[in-house]
Write an enzyme that holds these catalytic residues in place. Structure first.
Site, short mmCIF file in Angstrom:
data_model
loop_
_atom_site.label_atom_id
_atom_site.label_comp_id
_atom_site.label_asym_id
_atom_site.label_seq_id
_atom_site.Cartn_x
_atom_site.Cartn_y
_atom_site.Cartn_z
N ASP A 85 0.88 -1.17 0.00
CA ASP A 85 0.00 0.00 0.00
C ASP A 85 0.92 1.22 0.00
O ASP A 85 1.62 1.47 0.98
CB ASP A 85 -0.90 0.00 1.23
CG ASP A 85 -1.88 1.17 1.25
OD1 ASP A 85 -1.75 2.07 0.40
OD2 ASP A 85 -2.79 1.17 2.11
N SER A 166 -0.30 11.05 -16.77
CA SER A 166 -1.55 11.07 -17.52
C SER A 166 -1.58 12.35 -18.34
O SER A 166 -0.82 13.29 -18.09
CB SER A 166 -2.74 11.04 -16.55
OG SER A 166 -3.94 11.42 -17.17
N TYR A 178 -7.27 14.24 -8.54
CA TYR A 178 -6.52 13.47 -9.53
C TYR A 178 -5.59 14.36 -10.35
O TYR A 178 -4.40 14.06 -10.53
CB TYR A 178 -7.49 12.73 -10.46
CG TYR A 178 -6.80 11.92 -11.53
CD1 TYR A 178 -6.26 10.66 -11.24
CD2 TYR A 178 -6.68 12.40 -12.83
CE1 TYR A 178 -5.62 9.91 -12.23
CE2 TYR A 178 -6.05 11.67 -13.81
CZ TYR A 178 -5.52 10.43 -13.52
OH TYR A 178 -4.89 9.69 -14.49
N LYS A 182 -1.46 14.49 -10.55
CA LYS A 182 -0.72 14.18 -11.77
C LYS A 182 0.15 15.35 -12.23
O LYS A 182 1.24 15.15 -12.78
CB LYS A 182 -1.69 13.75 -12.89
CG LYS A 182 -2.34 12.40 -12.63
CD LYS A 182 -1.31 11.28 -12.47
CE LYS A 182 -1.94 9.92 -12.28
NZ LYS A 182 -0.93 8.85 -12.10
#
Length: 680
Positions: A85, A166, A178, A182
């Site tokens: 993890d 991404s 997100y 990124k």
């Protein structure tokens, strides 16, 4: 004819040379060790299987036992699965120790940082800080933690690091953590690539478009979004409209059908090239949507980005956005007028066209200047909240706006800072204690602002932090060094913005995010640079989403100024502390001369390059608050406008070459000539 043939032959030869370099492979890779995160499904799962078949000794980390068992069942005995993890530092340290015991003196040839989550993707004013924290903890901080722990093994093998980012790391088009995470990965990748080049370690970044994986499952994303929608208060639902969610789901489904790539193997092929090529690329753009739409769009002006991205958004039930005056009619009228004049003068058609084009350009320039000079009326008594006002830019802006008649609420981290600011300001300026790393402190500050504004709303929020240290080469740092800065300069600023959004929407106010050149170029290790990249993403999505409510969001990208963020004594103190705690192995790889040159360059660069006139930044922030049509981005300082901005758009090979010319050189590189470091 020769003048046309020679350039053509030059282009062909360069292309042929590039193709030849691309095909050159590293020899004797069979049996090399590579470590891949996020192997339960998707890119990581396929990569583990393919690299196992190609003879690599793969360590495949999985989050679940089920994922590990399923992968082990379809691979050779040589592949080893480990449970990991990436949010758990202890788990990372145990896995790193296991890998070290296995690879021994050979080192680790490849590290593929692939683990990641999407998190909630929804309008920013639907979300709380936890919706941002989880993706940032996994996608950014987890990636950094794994890299730091594996870095000594990678350096030993002079291997490769492949970071899976991404298109969302170059263009932010939806709310949530997100995109901020990124953007941060992109910044970390760039600074790491420059740090590790001297040690023979090559660092690559893969930027996939929209691919069909568990992470990007449209049905899952919309279900998570629906949970948030159902919990929204009635007033926000009313602003968006009761049928907003259904319309938005239909648009997203249409977009996924257009852009979603079914075959994920191109991403794995890029991973393979990054690990096996003698000359891997700095960046790999994967997918037709990424190559033909997302990547070109990321390099366009904000006005074009906003226009195209808003085409995929649902119209809100309530919209307070003031439409800007249109210059089309003015340009059209100007062209017609000049056409009549040209005919009267007897000019040819081509001359008339040239005159019309020049006249149109002149008209647009005059229109922009007039538009940019327009100011909001009746600003006296408007409330503006400014963070980090103890010293530096925040302190100067608070005093400046106080003199201009604003009701300034200045947040200070220390009692001393509060008292000094109050002693040289008017009675209308209020101060409040604020620790951006503490959610309770943020909540108390929001209550204070709500009471001070007394139902009028908040006209301005200026987000500014001056927490720069520690900043140094990446392998000098620990994960705690990144955490301490990101908690303040990224998560803290996001949290205060989220909690003040209702007041900003009520006043149709302004958000001004102060981001220096480290948001353009990641040329030094540490969390401060990554926080600025993350704030770029947050600002871009917030700007698109809030314009429906009349809230305008601006970014001020300033160069180096002699303010609180550029303090030689503070920087040198942190550098000395970091240097003294390094292991002998790392210290020897840099050499004592490196540290001496680093310190000397800090002093000389502050003296030569830092502008002492911080009013240039203050005026940009003021314009963003008082202009009727504030700019999307402001560049303050000659270095920001003419060097860092240019370098941020330049190819990686060019920016890396220029930055390596000015930085000191570690002893392990074999080069002995020091550079002249540009100040951090």
């Amino acid at each position: 004819m020769l003048y046309y043939v020679l350039p053509f032959l030059g282009i062909i030869s360069l292309w042929w040379h590039w193709r030849a370099r691309r095909r050159m492979k590293v020899t004797n890779l069979t049996g090399k060790y590579i470590f891949i995160t996020g192997c339960d499904t998707g890119f990581g799962n396929m990569a583990a299987k393919i690299f196992d078949r190609k003879g690599f000794r793969v360590f495949a980390s999985c989050l679940t036992e089920t994922g590990a068992k399923e992968l082990k069942a379809v691979t050779s005995k040589q592949l080893q699965t480990v449970l990991l993890d990436v949010r758990d530092s202890d788990s990372i340290k145990k896995v790193a120790a296991r890998v070290k015991a296995e690879v021994q003196s050979e080192g680790l040839w490849g590290l593929v940082n692939n683990a990641g989550i999407m998190g909630i993707s929804a309008p920013t004013d639907w979300l709380d800080i936890e919706h941002f924290r989880e993706p940032i903890e996994v996608n950014l901080i987890g990636l950094i933690n794994v890299t730091i722990n594996m870095l000594p093994l990678i350096k030993k093998a002079k291997g490769r690091i492949v970071n899976v980012s991404s298109v969302g790391g170059r263009l932010a088009f939806s709310g949530g953590g997100y995109f901020a995470s990124k953007f941060g990965v992109e910044g970390f990748n760039d600074s790491l690539r420059r740090d590790m080049k001297a040690f023979g370690v090559k660092v690559c970044c893969i930027q996939p478009g929209l691919f069909k994986t568990a992470l990007s499952n449209p049905t899952k994303i919309m279900k998570e979004k629906e949970v948030v929608w159902n919990k929204l208060p009635p007033d926000i639902k009313m602003q968006y409209g009761e049928d907003y969610f259904q319309k938005d789901a239909a648009k997203k489904q249409k977009l996924s059908k257009m852009c979603l790539n079914e075959d994920i193997s191109p991403v794995v092929q890029c991973m393979e090239h990054a690990l096996t090529s003698l000359h891997p690329h700095a960046h790999y753009i994967v997918g037709q949507d990424a190559k033909l739409f997302w990547n070109p769009l990321s390099r366009m002006p904000a006005i074009i980005q906003d226009f195209l991205l808003l085409q995929n958004r649902v119209e809100l039930a309530v919209s307070h956005a003031n439409s800007a005056p249109n210059s089309k009619s003015a340009v059209k009228g100007n062209v017609i007028a000049w056409h009549i004049v040209a005919n009267g003068l007897g000019l040819s058609l081509s001359d008339s066209l040239h005159v019309a084009i020049l006249a149109s350009i002149l008209c647009l320039v005059i229109y922009w200047l007039i538009r940019d000079s327009q100011r909001v009326r009746n600003l006296s008594g408007k409330h503006v909240f400014i963070t980090s006002c103890d010293t530096g830019l925040g302190n100067s802006l608070a005093k400046w706006l106080d003199k201009r008649g604003f009701c300034v609420i200045a947040a200070c981290a220390t009692e001393k800072g509060r008292q000094e600011l109050q002693s040289c300001s008017s009675l209308s300026l209020k101060t409040v204690n604020l620790n951006l790393a503490d959610s309770n402190s943020i909540a108390r500050a929001v209550v204070f602002v709500t009471e001070e504004t007394a139902g009028k709303g908040l006209f301005g929020l200026v987000s500014n932090t001056e927490e720069t240290a520690p900043i140094a080469p990446t392998d000098w740092l620990r994960i705690e060094d990144f955490h301490s800065v990101l908690d303040v300069s990224l998560l803290g600023l996001i949290e205060i913005t989220l909690k003040l959004l209702p007041l900003l929407k009520k006043a149709e106010g302004r958000v001004v995010n102060l981001i220096n050149t480290k948001g353009l170029m990641a040329f030094v290790g540490g969390g401060y640079t990554l926080s600025k990249w993350g704030m770029e993403a947050f600002s871009d999505t917030l700007r698109i989403e809030m314009q429906h409510f009349g809230v305008k969001v601006s970014i001020v990208e300033h160069g180096f100024f002699k303010a609180g963020v550029v303090n030689s004594d503070v920087i040198e103190k942190y550098l000395l502390r970091l240097w003294n705690r390094l292991t002998p192995e790392i210290r020897d790889s840099y050499g004592e001369k490196y540290f001496v040159e680093y310190i000397k360059a800090q002093r000389s660069s502050v003296k030569r390059l830092c502008d002492s006139d911080i009013s240039k930044v203050i005026k940009c922030m003021e314009h963003a608050l008082i202009a009727k049509y504030p700019r999307t981005r402001y560049g303050a300082g000659w270095d920001a406008k003419f060097f860092w901005l240019f370098l941020s758009y330049a190819p990686s090979c060019l920016s890396d070459m220029l930055l390596h010319m000015v930085f000191p050189v570690p002893a392990a590189s074999g080069r002995s000539v020091p550079g002249v470091l540009i100040n951090i």
